[in-house]
Write a protein that holds these residues in place. Sequence first.
Motif, PDB file in Angstrom:
ATOM      1  N   GLY A 131       0.803  -1.208   0.000  1.00 30.32           N
ATOM      2  CA  GLY A 131       0.000   0.000   0.000  1.00 30.32           C
ATOM      3  C   GLY A 131       0.841   1.263   0.000  1.00 30.32           C
ATOM      4  N   VAL A 132       0.211   2.381  -0.379  1.00 31.49           N
ATOM      5  CA  VAL A 132       0.883   3.686  -0.419  1.00 31.49           C
ATOM      6  C   VAL A 132       0.060   4.651   0.428  1.00 31.49           C
ATOM      7  N   ARG A 133       0.711   5.296   1.381  1.00 32.66           N
ATOM      8  CA  ARG A 133       0.023   6.259   2.228  1.00 32.66           C
ATOM      9  C   ARG A 133      -0.236   7.543   1.463  1.00 32.66           C
ATOM     10  N   CYS A 134      -1.503   7.989   1.481  1.00 27.91           N
ATOM     11  CA  CYS A 134      -1.890   9.230   0.800  1.00 27.91           C
ATOM     12  C   CYS A 134      -2.305  10.238   1.863  1.00 27.91           C
ATOM     13  N   ASP A 135      -1.503  11.254   2.057  1.00 24.06           N
ATOM     14  CA  ASP A 135      -1.804  12.259   3.078  1.00 24.06           C
ATOM     15  C   ASP A 135      -3.047  13.070   2.727  1.00 24.06           C
ATOM     16  N   ARG A 136      -3.290  13.270   1.454  1.00 26.20           N
ATOM     17  CA  ARG A 136      -4.467  14.044   1.049  1.00 26.20           C
ATOM     18  C   ARG A 136      -5.753  13.330   1.457  1.00 26.20           C
ATOM     19  N   LEU A 137      -5.781  12.030   1.271  1.00 28.81           N
ATOM     20  CA  LEU A 137      -6.967  11.253   1.630  1.00 28.81           C
ATOM     21  C   LEU A 137      -6.937  10.771   3.087  1.00 28.81           C
ATOM     22  N   ARG A 138      -5.758  10.897   3.712  1.00 27.30           N
ATOM     23  CA  ARG A 138      -5.576  10.344   5.065  1.00 27.30           C
ATOM     24  C   ARG A 138      -5.948   8.860   5.082  1.00 27.30           C
ATOM     25  N   ALA A 139      -5.448   8.154   4.081  1.00 27.69           N
ATOM     26  CA  ALA A 139      -5.757   6.738   3.920  1.00 27.69           C
ATOM     27  C   ALA A 139      -4.621   6.050   3.188  1.00 27.69           C
ATOM     28  N   THR A 140      -4.646   4.724   3.247  1.00 29.38           N
ATOM     29  CA  THR A 140      -3.694   3.910   2.499  1.00 29.38           C
ATOM     30  C   THR A 140      -4.341   3.487   1.191  1.00 29.38           C
ATOM     31  N   VAL A 141      -3.683   3.767   0.085  1.00 29.39           N
ATOM     32  CA  VAL A 141      -4.204   3.403  -1.236  1.00 29.39           C
ATOM     33  C   VAL A 141      -3.601   2.060  -1.627  1.00 29.39           C
ATOM     34  N   LEU A 142      -4.480   1.121  -1.930  1.00 32.58           N
ATOM     35  CA  LEU A 142      -4.068  -0.250  -2.233  1.00 32.58           C
ATOM     36  C   LEU A 142      -4.171  -0.508  -3.730  1.00 32.58           C
ATOM     37  N   PRO A 143      -3.111  -0.985  -4.361  1.00 35.61           N
ATOM     38  CA  PRO A 143      -3.198  -1.318  -5.787  1.00 35.61           C
ATOM     39  C   PRO A 143      -4.070  -2.550  -5.999  1.00 35.61           C
ATOM     40  N   HIS A 144      -5.311  -2.305  -6.346  1.00 38.02           N
ATOM     41  CA  HIS A 144      -6.268  -3.403  -6.493  1.00 38.02           C
ATOM     42  C   HIS A 144      -7.249  -3.037  -7.584  1.00 38.02           C
ATOM     43  N   GLY A 145      -7.614  -4.020  -8.406  1.00 35.84           N
ATOM     44  CA  GLY A 145      -8.464  -3.749  -9.559  1.00 35.84           C
ATOM     45  C   GLY A 145      -9.930  -3.578  -9.247  1.00 35.84           C
ATOM     46  N   ALA A 146     -10.388  -4.022  -8.065  1.00 36.81           N
ATOM     47  CA  ALA A 146     -11.801  -3.904  -7.708  1.00 36.81           C
ATOM     48  C   ALA A 146     -11.999  -2.721  -6.767  1.00 36.81           C
ATOM     49  N   PRO A 147     -13.082  -1.969  -6.947  1.00 37.97           N
ATOM     50  CA  PRO A 147     -13.334  -0.828  -6.057  1.00 37.97           C
ATOM     51  C   PRO A 147     -13.722  -1.302  -4.647  1.00 37.97           C
ATOM     52  N   THR A 148     -12.976  -0.901  -3.671  1.00 40.49           N
ATOM     53  CA  THR A 148     -13.260  -1.300  -2.294  1.00 40.49           C
ATOM     54  C   THR A 148     -12.717  -0.253  -1.337  1.00 40.49           C
ATOM     55  N   ALA A 149     -13.330  -0.176  -0.181  1.00 38.31           N
ATOM     56  CA  ALA A 149     -12.863   0.720   0.883  1.00 38.31           C
ATOM     57  C   ALA A 149     -13.214   0.067   2.209  1.00 38.31           C
ATOM     58  N   TYR A 150     -12.289   0.100   3.152  1.00 35.36           N
ATOM     59  CA  TYR A 150     -12.529  -0.503   4.452  1.00 35.36           C
ATOM     60  C   TYR A 150     -11.585   0.118   5.469  1.00 35.36           C
ATOM     61  N   CYS A 151     -11.779  -0.243   6.727  1.00 33.60           N
ATOM     62  CA  CYS A 151     -10.896   0.250   7.779  1.00 33.60           C
ATOM     63  C   CYS A 151     -10.480  -0.906   8.674  1.00 33.60           C
ATOM     64  N   LEU A 152      -9.318  -0.766   9.265  1.00 40.78           N
ATOM     65  CA  LEU A 152      -8.813  -1.711  10.249  1.00 40.78           C
ATOM     66  C   LEU A 152      -8.788  -0.988  11.593  1.00 40.78           C
ATOM     67  N   PRO A 153      -9.774  -1.207  12.460  1.00 42.21           N
ATOM     68  CA  PRO A 153      -9.819  -0.489  13.734  1.00 42.21           C
ATOM     69  C   PRO A 153      -8.854  -1.090  14.740  1.00 42.21           C
ATOM     70  N   GLY A 154      -8.876  -0.533  15.944  1.00 45.85           N
ATOM     71  CA  GLY A 154      -8.045  -1.076  17.005  1.00 45.85           C
ATOM     72  C   GLY A 154      -6.662  -0.455  17.029  1.00 45.85           C
ATOM     73  N   PHE A 155      -5.671  -1.282  17.377  1.00 43.82           N
ATOM     74  CA  PHE A 155      -4.291  -0.822  17.491  1.00 43.82           C
ATOM     75  C   PHE A 155      -3.741  -0.449  16.118  1.00 43.82           C
ATOM     76  N   ARG A 156      -3.129   0.707  16.006  1.00 43.10           N
ATOM     77  CA  ARG A 156      -2.614   1.244  14.736  1.00 43.10           C
ATOM     78  C   ARG A 156      -3.682   1.169  13.630  1.00 43.10           C
ATOM     79  N   PRO A 157      -4.783   1.907  13.785  1.00 44.38           N
ATOM     80  CA  PRO A 157      -5.891   1.815  12.820  1.00 44.38           C
ATOM     81  C   PRO A 157      -5.480   2.319  11.437  1.00 44.38           C
ATOM     82  N   ARG A 158      -6.134   1.770  10.441  1.00 46.93           N
ATOM     83  CA  ARG A 158      -5.879   2.167   9.052  1.00 46.93           C
ATOM     84  C   ARG A 158      -7.214   2.328   8.321  1.00 46.93           C
ATOM     85  N   VAL A 159      -7.274   3.302   7.464  1.00 46.98           N
ATOM     86  CA  VAL A 159      -8.365   3.423   6.499  1.00 46.98           C
ATOM     87  C   VAL A 159      -7.769   3.128   5.134  1.00 46.98           C
ATOM     88  N   VAL A 160      -8.394   2.212   4.408  1.00 44.00           N
ATOM     89  CA  VAL A 160      -7.826   1.695   3.158  1.00 44.00           C
ATOM     90  C   VAL A 160      -8.823   1.893   2.029  1.00 44.00           C
TER      91      VAL A 160
END
Length: 303
Positions: A131-160
């Motif tokens: 993944g690549v961190r995008c400061d503008r989106l405040r999210a991690t951009v994942l190289p993936h061919g299908a449109p998806t968005a999710y988050c990993l809550p808890g310790f060291r949370p991520r929005v992807v």
Amino acid sequence: MNAAPALLGYAALVGTAGPWVLVRSAWPHRAPVLGAAVWLALLVSFTLTAVLATSQLAAPTEHLHAGLVGLLHACGVGTDGAAAPDPSTAGLLATLLPSTVVATVLGAFAFHVLRAGVARARHRDRLDKVGVRCDRLRATVLPHGAPTAYCLPGFRPRVVVSEAAVRLLTDEQLAAVLEHERAHVAGRHHLLIAATRAFAGVFPWVPLARRAREQMAILVEMIADDHALRSHHGEVLATAMYELAAGRTPKGAFGAGGSTALLRMRRLLAPGRAPHPAVRGSAASLALTAPLLPLLAACPPGF
């Protein structure tokens, strides 16, 4: 007076009638925060009832107050200036069996929290590599061919969000989806899901367990939707959810699409009226008092 019959009757009421009424009510989906609070209150109330009933069944000749005092003494609470009650087989059972119920429920909760946390940690490690961190989106951009968005809550949370979603969604749609995911992280919704799964694991035969697990998964998504609606229109979020409905979500994560997407899109596009203040007040009172009702059933005033 033995309180076991009253406690067992109350447990049957909470475990069967409570979820039956809630599932057939429209107001929880119109006020999801309050609905989640009521479901959680019923879980706590049923668990406390099971603890107290176990104590009474183990020592039917003892008043519940004596068992609670013995439990406090065993835990080292309230020992100043008072002698601990004499131990007996019934007294030990009245302390050990309820403690086992509490330990089982808490252990199940910890198990689900840790298991989901391990799955999220593994996925975060993979995200760090691809993944690549995008400061503008405040999210991690994942190289993936299908449109998806999710988050990993808890310790060291991520929005992807996937690259396909970034290309497909408009800026406003993408912002609404990301706000939805951040709401999951900020609200610690993974703990609510872990609580319902723990309860279902300990009391799998109780209708409340199955219904609470189903409804809590829907309500936390609606709570996150409502958070996104503070700064975005419902149509924007609904159309974004439509585009992401088929996206896959890793284990332990929350996704903007998923199996609840159709129900939530209908709610966003045709919002119902907010619950009547009397309904909201009654539901809030239930959420506050339900955990205390087992104590009233076990130790009625004036006894």
